[in-house]
Motif scaffolding. Structure first.
Motif, short mmCIF file in Angstrom:
data_model
loop_
_atom_site.label_atom_id
_atom_site.label_comp_id
_atom_site.label_asym_id
_atom_site.label_seq_id
_atom_site.Cartn_x
_atom_site.Cartn_y
_atom_site.Cartn_z
N VAL A 151 0.84 -1.21 0.00
CA VAL A 151 0.00 0.00 0.00
C VAL A 151 0.87 1.25 0.00
O VAL A 151 0.63 2.19 -0.76
N MET A 152 1.90 1.25 0.85
CA MET A 152 2.79 2.41 0.91
C MET A 152 3.49 2.62 -0.45
O MET A 152 3.52 3.75 -0.96
N LEU A 153 4.02 1.56 -1.03
CA LEU A 153 4.69 1.69 -2.32
C LEU A 153 3.72 2.09 -3.43
O LEU A 153 4.08 2.83 -4.34
N PHE A 154 2.48 1.61 -3.35
CA PHE A 154 1.46 1.96 -4.35
C PHE A 154 1.17 3.45 -4.31
O PHE A 154 1.14 4.12 -5.34
N VAL A 155 0.99 3.98 -3.10
CA VAL A 155 0.72 5.42 -2.96
C VAL A 155 1.91 6.22 -3.48
O VAL A 155 1.74 7.19 -4.23
N TYR A 156 3.13 5.83 -3.10
CA TYR A 156 4.31 6.53 -3.61
C TYR A 156 4.41 6.44 -5.13
O TYR A 156 4.79 7.39 -5.79
N SER A 157 4.05 5.27 -5.68
CA SER A 157 4.14 5.12 -7.14
C SER A 157 3.15 6.05 -7.84
O SER A 157 3.43 6.54 -8.93
N LEU A 158 1.99 6.29 -7.22
CA LEU A 158 1.01 7.20 -7.82
C LEU A 158 1.51 8.65 -7.80
O LEU A 158 1.21 9.42 -8.70
N ILE A 159 2.30 8.98 -6.80
CA ILE A 159 2.86 10.33 -6.72
C ILE A 159 3.98 10.49 -7.73
O ILE A 159 4.04 11.48 -8.47
N VAL A 160 4.85 9.51 -7.80
CA VAL A 160 6.02 9.60 -8.68
C VAL A 160 5.66 9.33 -10.13
O VAL A 160 6.14 10.02 -11.03
N PHE A 161 4.83 8.33 -10.37
CA PHE A 161 4.42 7.95 -11.73
C PHE A 161 2.90 7.92 -11.81
O PHE A 161 2.31 6.85 -11.74
N PRO A 162 2.24 9.07 -11.93
CA PRO A 162 0.77 9.08 -11.96
C PRO A 162 0.23 8.25 -13.13
O PRO A 162 0.84 8.18 -14.19
N VAL A 163 -0.92 7.62 -12.89
CA VAL A 163 -1.59 6.86 -13.95
C VAL A 163 -2.30 7.85 -14.84
O VAL A 163 -3.06 8.69 -14.37
N LYS A 164 -2.04 7.75 -16.12
CA LYS A 164 -2.67 8.66 -17.08
C LYS A 164 -3.83 7.93 -17.74
O LYS A 164 -3.68 6.78 -18.17
N PRO A 165 -4.98 8.58 -17.85
CA PRO A 165 -6.11 7.96 -18.55
C PRO A 165 -5.72 7.65 -19.99
O PRO A 165 -4.89 8.36 -20.59
N ALA A 166 -6.30 6.60 -20.55
CA ALA A 166 -5.97 6.19 -21.92
C ALA A 166 -6.22 7.32 -22.91
O ALA A 166 -5.48 7.48 -23.88
N ALA A 167 -7.26 8.14 -22.69
CA ALA A 167 -7.57 9.26 -23.60
C ALA A 167 -6.43 10.27 -23.61
O ALA A 167 -6.04 10.80 -24.65
N ALA A 168 -5.83 10.54 -22.41
CA ALA A 168 -4.72 11.49 -22.32
C ALA A 168 -3.49 10.93 -23.02
O ALA A 168 -2.74 11.66 -23.67
N VAL A 169 -3.27 9.63 -22.89
CA VAL A 169 -2.13 9.00 -23.53
C VAL A 169 -2.31 9.08 -25.06
O VAL A 169 -1.38 9.41 -25.80
N ALA A 170 -3.53 8.76 -25.53
CA ALA A 170 -3.80 8.81 -26.98
C ALA A 170 -3.68 10.23 -27.51
O ALA A 170 -3.14 10.47 -28.57
N ALA A 171 -4.14 11.22 -26.74
CA ALA A 171 -4.05 12.61 -27.17
C ALA A 171 -2.60 13.07 -27.23
O ALA A 171 -2.21 13.81 -28.12
N GLY A 172 -1.78 12.58 -26.30
CA GLY A 172 -0.37 12.94 -26.27
C GLY A 172 0.35 12.37 -27.49
O GLY A 172 1.24 12.99 -28.04
N LYS A 173 -0.02 11.18 -27.91
CA LYS A 173 0.62 10.55 -29.06
C LYS A 173 0.21 11.24 -30.36
O LYS A 173 1.00 11.42 -31.27
N SER A 174 -1.08 11.64 -30.47
CA SER A 174 -1.55 12.25 -31.71
C SER A 174 -1.04 13.69 -31.83
O SER A 174 -0.92 14.22 -32.92
N GLY A 175 -0.72 14.32 -30.71
CA GLY A 175 -0.26 15.70 -30.75
C GLY A 175 1.21 15.81 -31.10
O GLY A 175 1.73 16.85 -31.39
#
Length: 176
Positions: A151-175
């Motif tokens: 749980v502690m590592l999961f919370v830290y991972s969200l801070i360091v490497f936030p999960v990006k929604p698939a739409a944001a990832v797709a928009a980043g690639k098309s841009g």
């Protein structure tokens, strides 16, 4: 509202971190067990302590026999057998060990015991009696430590490497 795809990403990340936490906790606990230098991961057995010839003379001169430690570690259920190869009778707590004889003591409960003894210049002998470290004990340790670590590592991972929604990832690639 969080999309189901985002929930799946969170769940997969948490499962990966949980597996890694179990492995890490197991490695750390096994390393700690090895560093203790106390073999408590065993079944009860007979442990022999030998009083060498000439011990009484050494103790009278204020010296400790080199082969006798000041304390020993045991597992609940062990039997301490004291073998006296000296020419004088020695004592260890309630045990009276005649010259060229032996005596034994069963250690049935976990405790740290300080016994009076005649074969050490300090006149003290320590017995550390511990519960055996079993597979069940090891697994319980992992079961109690891995989830909070994950749980502690999961919370830290969200801070360091936030999960990006698939739409944001797709928009980043098309841009790009």
């Amino acid at each position: 509202m969080i999309s189901s795809q985002l929930l799946i990403q969170y769940a997969l990340r948490f499962l990966l971190i949980l597996v890694l936490s179990v492995v890490a906790v197991w490695l750390v606990s096994e390393a700690g067990l090895m560093l203790q230098n106390e073999n408590t991961a065993r079944a009860p057995q007979e442990v022999i302590l030998t009083i060498p010839a000439g011990t009484a003379a050494r103790v009278a001169a204020g010296e400790d026999p080199p082969s006798i430690p000041d304390e020993m570690t045991f597992v609940v259920g062990d039997t301490l057998v004291v073998v006296n190869n000296d020419v004088e009778t020695h004592t260890l707590g309630p045990l009276v060990v005649p010259a060229n004889g032996s005596a034994n003591m069963r250690l049935d409960e976990a405790d740290n015991i300080a016994l009076a003894c005649s074969f050490n210049s300090s006149r003290y002998f320590g017995l550390n009696v511990k519960l055996p470290t079993t597979l069940r004990t090891r697994l319980l340790g992992i079961a109690f430590a891995a989830p909070p670590t994950a749980v502690m590592l999961f919370v830290y991972s969200l801070i360091v490497f936030p999960v990006k929604p698939a739409a944001a990832v797709a928009a980043g690639k098309s841009g790009s």
